[in-house]
Design an enzyme around this catalytic site. Structure first.
Site, PDB file in Angstrom:
ATOM      1  N   GLU A 171       0.805  -1.225   0.000  1.00 12.35           N
ATOM      2  CA  GLU A 171       0.000   0.000   0.000  1.00 12.35           C
ATOM      3  C   GLU A 171       0.841   1.280   0.000  1.00 12.35           C
ATOM      4  O   GLU A 171       0.788   2.060   0.963  1.00 12.35           O
ATOM      5  CB  GLU A 171      -0.948   0.014   1.204  1.00 12.35           C
ATOM      6  CG  GLU A 171      -2.010  -1.051   1.165  1.00 12.35           C
ATOM      7  CD  GLU A 171      -3.056  -0.866   2.272  1.00 12.35           C
ATOM      8  OE1 GLU A 171      -3.058   0.205   2.917  1.00 12.35           O
ATOM      9  OE2 GLU A 171      -3.866  -1.780   2.475  1.00 12.35           O
TER      10      GLU A 171
ATOM     11  N   GLU B  96      -5.173  -8.490   1.046  1.00  8.18           N
ATOM     12  CA  GLU B  96      -5.869  -8.157   2.294  1.00  8.18           C
ATOM     13  C   GLU B  96      -7.343  -7.971   1.996  1.00  8.18           C
ATOM     14  O   GLU B  96      -7.717  -7.328   1.017  1.00  8.18           O
ATOM     15  CB  GLU B  96      -5.333  -6.868   2.936  1.00  8.18           C
ATOM     16  CG  GLU B  96      -3.957  -6.976   3.547  1.00  8.18           C
ATOM     17  CD  GLU B  96      -3.504  -5.678   4.195  1.00  8.18           C
ATOM     18  OE1 GLU B  96      -4.382  -4.891   4.632  1.00  8.18           O
ATOM     19  OE2 GLU B  96      -2.284  -5.444   4.259  1.00  8.18           O
TER      20      GLU B  96
END
Length: 562
Positions: free
Chosen positions: A260, A472
């Site tokens: 991320e 995720e």
């Protein structure tokens, strides 16, 4: 759709300059945005974890889960969303393609603890939480986290008992290189710890998926040259990656360079909610530049990623037979209305969150709409850098939690930019006319399974159908004052319906190869501290970090054996 919206299409087969020039005539929307005469509206800052979706899911019999017989020991799903799976779908592991990987995830700072043990040097998250406890919801830190550094064998046993195939974890850069650089010395205790963890996983039939960087920059590099604000970090990250490939690559076959990067650049440098806590002073930080630093940091993150991939491909891939990619996070965006402006705003929001990283990886440059709106604040790649970044992945990891509405924000050409987050001219919200886009779970996750499928289909269409892992995906409970929150029906529901959407995306041709639940255990959730629990496994922080399976683990274990 992108061409109709006045946005450039990305080609997997053309150079960046060619793609940009060929798409320039498709940008009436950008031109209109740039010339709009209205004053810029005040836009809402992102919610605390910044993943904010719209579908009422209706269980077939009032519950989502397992019944008694072998034929019933699968999850039946009914969805009221128009693009969801057919009205009744029976799900289990066998519903997915052979070889599909089911796993759970964690990150070093969130679970390891032992922040000053085993030769580890401090990271920016140690400094941030120690110096600014007020930035964390419960004034906590990751000094002990879940004590996984000492309890890793218990965690591996939990993975095995669940029936999971893989464990995604990250390596702490400062546990390998305490001073961040090769010249500062390699910490052999850190090497040994990760060798022990990897070997324990393999001994129990669990394959490791390893993330090199999950936001924990060594503090020494922040002190030395400002961390990811400096291009100097690219070579140090390359050295760090090289050590990891050399030490662990004979057993690790799935590598992720960065987790991320959007979260680090935006939450760490636009709003200061994450380490290193930088933002412009009017957002409450002692130092920073919210309009420029996020772009500089992203630029260096992408270059660090590409150089690490080159090292792996040049020196290790052929002999170690592994793969390497990057994990990007994104919301899905639904237009606030059916107006052309809001439909375009939804795509623009995707460009500024996901395309900011994916366009360079596929096309060698940032999205055209970002060039049009951000202008000279958006860095340029040299031709050599563009060629290095383009194609620098074997797979893309996608982290998805929730979705938002996107509404066009009026623009002026002469406004003074003050935050990169608002450069997209999109007002984002989890509600429309006071009605949430989906049921709220935890403090920030709006339950919208359809968003995951739509995001996957968007990536397939726009970015040439890359190989994807859902790295995720999960939901949270807010910490309860009393009792043990082992009862977590929302997690069971969340995973059931999101897995159904993944399956439908696969049926529609998306190359999804695995799904990793966030998270294996409750953990330190960044600026939320320990106030929210994402784990399949409950951690009792007051009783020696005792691990207790939540109710959802019983369902998930049966799902994985069906």
């Amino acid at each position: 759709m992108a061409a109709q919206l006045g946005l450039p299409l990305v080609s997997c087969h053309r150079g960046a300059s060619q793609a940009a020039s060929s798409s320039a005539h498709l940008v009436p929307g950008a031109s209109a945005i740039m010339q709009a005469g209205n004053r810029r509206q005040k836009m809402r800052a992102p919610a605390l974890r910044d993943r904010v979706v719209f579908a009422r899911v209706v269980p077939v019999d009032g519950s989502v889960g397992f019944a008694g017989s072998s034929t019933e020991q699968e999850t039946a799903v009914e969805s009221a969303t128009p693009t969801a799976v057919p009205s009744k779908v029976v799900l289990g592991r066998s519903s997915f393609p052979r070889g599909f990987i089911f796993g759970a995830a964690s990150a070093a700072y969130q679970v390891e603890g032992a922040w000053n043990e085993g030769g580890r040097g401090p990271s920016i998250w140690d400094t941030f939480t120690h110096d600014h406890p007020e930035k964390i919801a419960d004034h906590s830190n990751g000094d002990k986290a879940t004590d996984s550094y000492k309890k890793y064998k218990e965690d591996v046993k939990l993975l095995k008992d669940l029936g999971l195939d893989s464990y995604r974890f990250s390596i702490s850069w400062s546990r390998i290189l305490p001073k961040g650089t090769l010249q500062g010395g390699i910490n052999q205790e850190g090497i040994q710890y990760y060798n022990d963890l990897i070997n324990e996983l393999l001994k129990n039939g669990i394959r490791p998926m390893v993330t090199l960087f999950h936001w924990d920059v060594p503090q020494a590099l922040e002190d030395s040259y400002k961390g990811f604000r400096s291009s100097e970090i690219v070579n140090d990250f390359k050295d760090y990656a090289d050590i990891c490939f050399k030490e662990f690559g004979d057993r690790v076959k799935h590598w992720i360079t960065l987790n991320e990067p959007w979260s680090l650049s935006t939450m760490g440098y636009a709003f200061g909610r994450h380490a290193p806590g930088r933002c412009s002073t009017w957002y409450g930080c002692p130092a920073g530049d919210s309009a420029n630093e996020p772009y500089e940091v992203t630029h260096n993150l992408l270059l660090a990623h590409a150089n690490a991939v080159k090292i792996y491909r040049d020196n290790y891939k052929a002999t170690q037979n592994g793969e390497i990619g990057i994990t990007l996070n994104s919301l899905w965006y639904e237009p606030y209305s059916k107006s052309h402006e809001d439909v375009e705003a939804a795509t623009r929001a995707l460009d500024f969150m996901f395309g900011w990283y994916m366009d360079p990886l596929v096309n060698g440059d940032y999205p055209f709409i970002m060039r049009a709106l951000v202008r000279d604040r958006l860095p340029f790649f040299t031709h050599a850098e563009s060629e290095l970044i383009k194609g620098s992945y074997d797979f893309i990891g996608i982290n998805y939690y929730t979705s938002n509405y996107a509404q066009h924000a009026p623009v002026t050409e002469d406004h003074t930019p003050d935050n990169s987050y608002f450069d997209s001219y999109v007002n984002q919200s989890g509600e429309k006319n006071g009605v949430p886009i989906g049921p709220l779970q935890g403090s920030w996750i709006y339950f919208y399974p359809r968003g995951l499928k739509e995001l996957l289909l968007y990536v397939k269409r726009r970015y040439c159908n890359p190989k994807i892992y859902i790295t995720e995906n999960g939901t949270a409970e807010v910490e309860k004052e009393k009792g043990v929150p082992l009862h977590d029906p929302e997690r069971k529901e969340y995973l059931t319906y999101h897995l159904a959407q993944v399956l439908q995306a696969i049926r529609e041709g998306v190359r999804v190869k695995g799904h990793f639940t966030w998270a294996l255990t409750d953990n330190f959730e960044w600026d939320k501290g320990y106030t929210e629990r994402f784990g399949l496994i409950y951690i009792d922080y007051d009783k020696d970090f005792n691990r207790q399976p939540k109710d959802s683990t019983k369902w998930f274990s049966k799902f994985l054996r069906t």
